[in-house]
Design a protein around this motif. Structure first.
Motif, short mmCIF file in Angstrom:
data_model
loop_
_atom_site.label_atom_id
_atom_site.label_comp_id
_atom_site.label_asym_id
_atom_site.label_seq_id
_atom_site.Cartn_x
_atom_site.Cartn_y
_atom_site.Cartn_z
N GLU A 1 5.10 6.01 -3.24
CA GLU A 1 4.20 5.54 -4.29
C GLU A 1 3.62 4.20 -3.85
O GLU A 1 4.38 3.28 -3.52
CB GLU A 1 4.93 5.38 -5.62
CG GLU A 1 5.35 6.68 -6.24
CD GLU A 1 6.10 6.47 -7.54
OE1 GLU A 1 6.30 5.31 -7.95
OE2 GLU A 1 6.50 7.48 -8.14
N ASN A 2 2.31 4.11 -3.84
CA ASN A 2 1.61 2.87 -3.44
C ASN A 2 2.05 2.38 -2.07
O ASN A 2 2.23 1.18 -1.86
CB ASN A 2 1.81 1.77 -4.49
CG ASN A 2 1.19 2.14 -5.82
OD1 ASN A 2 0.15 2.81 -5.85
ND2 ASN A 2 1.82 1.75 -6.90
N TYR B 1 0.18 8.16 -2.23
CA TYR B 1 1.11 8.92 -3.07
C TYR B 1 1.49 10.19 -2.32
O TYR B 1 0.63 10.89 -1.79
CB TYR B 1 0.43 9.26 -4.39
CG TYR B 1 1.35 9.81 -5.44
CD1 TYR B 1 2.25 8.99 -6.10
CD2 TYR B 1 1.33 11.16 -5.77
CE1 TYR B 1 3.09 9.49 -7.07
CE2 TYR B 1 2.18 11.67 -6.74
CZ TYR B 1 3.05 10.83 -7.39
OH TYR B 1 3.89 11.33 -8.34
N SER C 1 8.21 12.37 -6.29
CA SER C 1 7.37 11.45 -5.54
C SER C 1 8.24 10.75 -4.50
O SER C 1 9.27 10.17 -4.83
CB SER C 1 6.72 10.43 -6.47
OG SER C 1 7.71 9.68 -7.12
N THR D 1 4.18 13.63 -2.71
CA THR D 1 5.20 14.37 -3.45
C THR D 1 5.62 15.58 -2.63
O THR D 1 4.87 16.06 -1.77
CB THR D 1 4.70 14.86 -4.82
OG1 THR D 1 3.60 15.74 -4.62
CG2 THR D 1 4.30 13.71 -5.70
#
Length: 106
Positions: free
Chosen positions: A52-53, A88, A49, A90
């Motif tokens: 994130e957020n 998000y 990731s 990845t």
């Protein structure tokens, strides 16, 4: 019909004789056929990731050897200028991105 087949088999078998004879003349052991090594299975690496957020994961970026500038440039290629738009993100071992966007910006 069998005679040509037998001759071909003898010729094929005699093809390996020089290597065996060379080892016997030198006094070393004959060549042994090496057994195939079993391949060790390496499972595909799960994606890291990177966002994130809406916040960049710097530890994962350094793990893959990339910078924050590189990540911003990659997002711009997809048409996203603001990292806060991304909920998000990845990246898998092949370099493919998987992204989840925020529905509403604050």
């Amino acid at each position: 019909m069998l005679v040509p087949l037998i001759i071909l088999l003898l010729i094929e078998h005699m093809r390996f004789w020089p290597t065996y004879l060379a080892h016997f003349i030198k006094g070393s052991a004959p060549i042994k056929k090496s057994e195939p090594r079993p391949r060790s299975y390496v499972p595909p690496r799960i994606g890291l990731s990177l966002i994130e957020n809406g916040k960049i994961r710097h530890d994962h970026l350094t793990e893959i050897g990339k910078t924050q500038l590189w990540l911003r440039q990659e997002l711009r290629k997809f048409g996203y200028r603001n990292i806060h738009q991304v909920n998000y993100l990845t990246m898998d071992s092949l370099g493919n991105f998987y992204m989840d966007l925020k529905k509403y910006l604050r």
